[in-house]
Design a protein around this motif. Structure first.
Motif, PDB file in Angstrom:
ATOM      1  N   VAL A 141     -39.079  13.978  62.216  1.00 47.69           N
ATOM      2  CA  VAL A 141     -37.681  13.601  62.076  1.00 47.69           C
ATOM      3  C   VAL A 141     -36.928  14.636  61.249  1.00 47.69           C
ATOM      4  CG1 VAL A 141     -37.974  12.269  59.959  1.00 47.69           C
ATOM      5  CG2 VAL A 141     -36.170  11.632  61.580  1.00 47.69           C
ATOM      6  N   GLY A 142     -35.625  14.673  61.438  1.00 47.95           N
ATOM      7  CA  GLY A 142     -34.800  15.454  60.538  1.00 47.95           C
ATOM      8  C   GLY A 142     -34.025  16.564  61.193  1.00 47.95           C
ATOM      9  N   ALA A 143     -32.772  16.667  60.811  1.00 43.96           N
ATOM     10  CA  ALA A 143     -31.913  17.807  61.102  1.00 43.96           C
ATOM     11  C   ALA A 143     -31.181  18.114  59.801  1.00 43.96           C
ATOM     12  CB  ALA A 143     -30.920  17.470  62.211  1.00 43.96           C
ATOM     13  N   ARG A 144     -30.671  19.301  59.677  1.00 46.69           N
ATOM     14  CA  ARG A 144     -29.947  19.645  58.454  1.00 46.69           C
ATOM     15  C   ARG A 144     -28.687  18.793  58.359  1.00 46.69           C
ATOM     16  NH1 ARG A 144     -25.712  22.950  57.442  1.00 46.69           N
ATOM     17  NH2 ARG A 144     -25.733  23.732  59.594  1.00 46.69           N
ATOM     18  N   THR A 145     -28.527  18.060  57.254  1.00 49.49           N
ATOM     19  CA  THR A 145     -27.366  17.207  57.063  1.00 49.49           C
ATOM     20  C   THR A 145     -26.208  18.035  56.515  1.00 49.49           C
ATOM     21  OG1 THR A 145     -28.791  15.299  56.631  1.00 49.49           O
ATOM     22  CG2 THR A 145     -26.495  15.132  55.943  1.00 49.49           C
ATOM     23  N   ALA A 146     -25.038  17.878  57.133  1.00 52.27           N
ATOM     24  CA  ALA A 146     -23.874  18.662  56.733  1.00 52.27           C
ATOM     25  C   ALA A 146     -22.635  17.780  56.716  1.00 52.27           C
ATOM     26  CB  ALA A 146     -23.674  19.832  57.695  1.00 52.27           C
ATOM     27  N   SER A 147     -21.626  18.269  56.045  1.00 55.28           N
ATOM     28  CA  SER A 147     -20.330  17.594  56.036  1.00 55.28           C
ATOM     29  C   SER A 147     -19.625  17.801  57.370  1.00 55.28           C
ATOM     30  CB  SER A 147     -19.457  18.155  54.906  1.00 55.28           C
ATOM     31  OG  SER A 147     -18.113  17.725  55.046  1.00 55.28           O
ATOM     32  N   ILE A 148     -18.812  16.836  57.742  1.00 57.74           N
ATOM     33  CA  ILE A 148     -18.042  16.965  58.972  1.00 57.74           C
ATOM     34  C   ILE A 148     -16.978  18.063  58.855  1.00 57.74           C
ATOM     35  CG2 ILE A 148     -16.183  15.341  58.456  1.00 57.74           C
ATOM     36  CD1 ILE A 148     -16.647  14.239  61.336  1.00 57.74           C
ATOM     37  N   THR A 149     -16.761  18.552  57.654  1.00 62.58           N
ATOM     38  CA  THR A 149     -15.808  19.647  57.459  1.00 62.58           C
ATOM     39  C   THR A 149     -16.418  21.011  57.774  1.00 62.58           C
ATOM     40  OG1 THR A 149     -16.383  19.859  55.117  1.00 62.58           O
ATOM     41  CG2 THR A 149     -14.574  18.341  55.686  1.00 62.58           C
ATOM     42  N   GLU A 150     -17.750  21.084  57.961  1.00 63.26           N
ATOM     43  CA  GLU A 150     -18.397  22.357  58.277  1.00 63.26           C
ATOM     44  C   GLU A 150     -18.092  22.770  59.712  1.00 63.26           C
ATOM     45  OE1 GLU A 150     -22.592  23.154  57.025  1.00 63.26           O
ATOM     46  OE2 GLU A 150     -22.891  23.394  59.196  1.00 63.26           O
ATOM     47  N   ASP A 151     -17.846  24.052  59.926  1.00 63.32           N
ATOM     48  CA  ASP A 151     -17.500  24.578  61.242  1.00 63.32           C
ATOM     49  C   ASP A 151     -18.743  24.602  62.135  1.00 63.32           C
ATOM     50  OD1 ASP A 151     -16.623  25.917  63.463  1.00 63.32           O
ATOM     51  OD2 ASP A 151     -15.773  27.625  62.373  1.00 63.32           O
ATOM     52  N   PHE A 186     -11.690  18.502  59.714  1.00 60.93           N
ATOM     53  CA  PHE A 186     -12.942  18.525  60.482  1.00 60.93           C
ATOM     54  C   PHE A 186     -13.211  19.944  60.997  1.00 60.93           C
ATOM     55  CE2 PHE A 186     -12.888  13.808  62.060  1.00 60.93           C
ATOM     56  CZ  PHE A 186     -12.848  13.370  60.739  1.00 60.93           C
ATOM     57  N   GLY A 187     -14.437  20.429  60.764  1.00 60.51           N
ATOM     58  CA  GLY A 187     -14.881  21.695  61.339  1.00 60.51           C
ATOM     59  C   GLY A 187     -14.098  22.907  60.885  1.00 60.51           C
ATOM     60  N   LEU A 206     -26.720  17.699  61.506  1.00 59.57           N
ATOM     61  CA  LEU A 206     -26.203  16.343  61.589  1.00 59.57           C
ATOM     62  C   LEU A 206     -24.963  16.259  60.708  1.00 59.57           C
ATOM     63  CD1 LEU A 206     -28.187  13.087  61.750  1.00 59.57           C
ATOM     64  CD2 LEU A 206     -26.311  13.254  60.127  1.00 59.57           C
ATOM     65  N   TYR A 207     -23.811  16.136  61.371  1.00 56.20           N
ATOM     66  CA  TYR A 207     -22.528  16.148  60.667  1.00 56.20           C
ATOM     67  C   TYR A 207     -22.130  14.714  60.307  1.00 56.20           C
ATOM     68  CZ  TYR A 207     -22.501  20.809  62.710  1.00 56.20           C
ATOM     69  OH  TYR A 207     -22.832  22.090  63.079  1.00 56.20           O
ATOM     70  N   VAL A 208     -22.004  14.453  59.005  1.00 57.28           N
ATOM     71  CA  VAL A 208     -21.682  13.122  58.505  1.00 57.28           C
ATOM     72  C   VAL A 208     -20.172  13.020  58.260  1.00 57.28           C
ATOM     73  CG1 VAL A 208     -22.070  11.460  56.642  1.00 57.28           C
ATOM     74  CG2 VAL A 208     -23.942  12.904  57.447  1.00 57.28           C
ATOM     75  N   SER A 209     -19.596  11.903  58.684  1.00 60.59           N
ATOM     76  CA  SER A 209     -18.156  11.685  58.492  1.00 60.59           C
ATOM     77  C   SER A 209     -17.890  11.334  57.033  1.00 60.59           C
ATOM     78  CB  SER A 209     -17.667  10.561  59.416  1.00 60.59           C
ATOM     79  OG  SER A 209     -17.837  10.931  60.766  1.00 60.59           O
ATOM     80  N   ALA A 267     -22.607  20.853  52.320  1.00 54.96           N
ATOM     81  CA  ALA A 267     -23.420  19.649  52.223  1.00 54.96           C
ATOM     82  C   ALA A 267     -22.530  18.415  52.321  1.00 54.96           C
ATOM     83  CB  ALA A 267     -24.187  19.638  50.909  1.00 54.96           C
ATOM     84  N   ALA A 268     -23.092  17.367  52.923  1.00 53.93           N
ATOM     85  CA  ALA A 268     -22.363  16.103  53.003  1.00 53.93           C
ATOM     86  C   ALA A 268     -22.173  15.523  51.600  1.00 53.93           C
ATOM     87  CB  ALA A 268     -23.120  15.122  53.890  1.00 53.93           C
ATOM     88  N   THR A 269     -21.048  14.889  51.396  1.00 51.99           N
ATOM     89  CA  THR A 269     -20.747  14.281  50.098  1.00 51.99           C
ATOM     90  C   THR A 269     -21.631  13.057  49.881  1.00 51.99           C
ATOM     91  OG1 THR A 269     -18.449  14.992  50.288  1.00 51.99           O
ATOM     92  CG2 THR A 269     -18.942  13.266  48.680  1.00 51.99           C
ATOM     93  N   PRO A 270     -22.387  13.001  48.780  1.00 48.93           N
ATOM     94  CA  PRO A 270     -23.241  11.829  48.534  1.00 48.93           C
ATOM     95  C   PRO A 270     -22.396  10.598  48.204  1.00 48.93           C
ATOM     96  CG  PRO A 270     -23.292  13.304  46.647  1.00 48.93           C
ATOM     97  CD  PRO A 270     -22.524  14.025  47.730  1.00 48.93           C
TER      98      PRO A 270
END
Length: 334
Positions: free
Chosen positions: A179-189, A48-49, A37-40, A56-59
């Motif tokens: 529920v749940g998918a690995r949360t990632a930053s939108i900058t991850e490829d 992006f990507g 799950l890519y968070v903006s 990891a997504a920025t908290p």
């Protein structure tokens, strides 16, 4: 009940086991893996990507795991449907809401406690690459299950809002068993999503749709190999390969324009896209082929072998396509 259909010059008769029987919604249980799950979390779209990952997504600065009102996009792989091997993709996009009757700073006050709102699409592809169809849903996520859902399901209250292929016009609701998918930053490829994997536990998630289809697969008539009808006077034989005239099997490859008949076999068979199954008295029958019936409109031919162990008398046959079952019909067996 008798159903009569005029196809060309032939009147075909099938016996249903119940009059106008309404069948329950169909459960389509898709197992998902490698969910990310890519968070903006970055306003610079040129980033992006771009990073190999994992990233990891920025908290959020207020202590929330993710900033409220942020957008996201999830991508997961389908590996099975109702326990049968399958391929495909689950997409989930939306916006964080973080509703709560007792909100922390940054959350939104509300009588409800939904975490996100979004839309989803799940695409089903057979192991050999044939597209079956897509189910589209929209709604809220991560809270209580929708009213009327079975025990053990939670997290999503999404309405089925149609689909493509075998699911055109479908309605219903969608649930998630875990529920749940690995949360990632939108900058991850996202090209590395499968190698990076999804969340470790549970490694397999289940997206479960309770679908009320717009049409169902039905056996309208059954014939012997010489195209004489199977009747009490001329019953089916155990182990015999029978020909069923069917409706409601959906798209074929190649396709035909709406309202147009299937072409003669000499010009190529119109093979049914959906996985097709036949059971007789609950036992699986071997399906030899499933194709559009040449010269007919929205009618199909399914050849199947009557199981050798079928008991004599009236045998209950059922057709299933794209995990959608039709009504039972009675076939006389000697």
């Amino acid at each position: 009940m008798k159903r009569h259909h005029m196809y060309g010059a032939a009147i075909c008769v099938a016996t249903w086991t119940a009059f106008a029987q309404k069948l329950p919604p169909v459960t389509v249980d898709a197992a998902l893996v490698n969910g990310a799950l890519y968070v903006s979390d970055n306003a610079d779209y040129t980033k992006f990507g771009t990073l190999p990952g994992p990233v990891a997504a920025t908290p959020a600065p207020n202590g929330l795991s993710n900033p409220n009102f942020a957008t996201y996009l999830e991508i997961s792989d389908v590996v099975s449907v109702n326990g049968q091997p399958m391929k495909g993709t689950f997409l989930n996009q939306g916006r964080l809401l973080q509703l709560s009757p007792s909100p922390r700073p940054g959350q939104a006050i509300s009588d409800s406690n939904w975490f996100t709102i979004g839309t989803q699409g799940i695409d089903f592809i057979t192991p050999d690459g044939i597209r079956v169809g897509t189910i589209y849903t929209s709604g809220f996520a991560i809270a209580a299950p929708p009213p009327g859902s079975p025990a053990g399901y939670y997290a999503v209250a999404a309405a089925v809002q149609g689909g493509t292929g075998a699911y055109v016009g479908a309605t219903g609701q969608c649930l998630i068993a875990n529920v749940g998918a690995r949360t990632a930053s939108i900058t991850e490829d996202p090209a590395n999503r499968r190698s990076l994997g999804g969340q470790p536990e549970p490694a397999i998630r289940h997206n479960v749709c309770q679908v009320t289809p717009a049409f169902r697969p039905e056996i309208e008539a059954v014939y012997h190999a010489d195209f004489t009808p199977v009747t009490a006077a001329k019953p089916a034989r155990k182990g015999e390969t029978l020909i069923a005239l069917c409706t409601g099997l959906g798209p074929t490859r190649p396709g035909v324009d709406p309202g147009q008949p299937f072409l003669p076999i000499a010009q190529g068979a119109h093979l049914v896209n959906s996985p097709v199954y036949v059971t007789v008295n609950g036992a699986s029958a071997t399906v030899v082929n499933a194709l559009g019936w040449p010269g007919l409109v929205e009618a199909y031919r399914v050849d199947f072998q009557l199981p050798a162990g079928t008991a004599s008398g009236q045998a209950a046959a059922q057709l299933t396509a794209a995990w959608i079952p039709g009504h039972l019909i009675n076939i006389p067996v000697q």
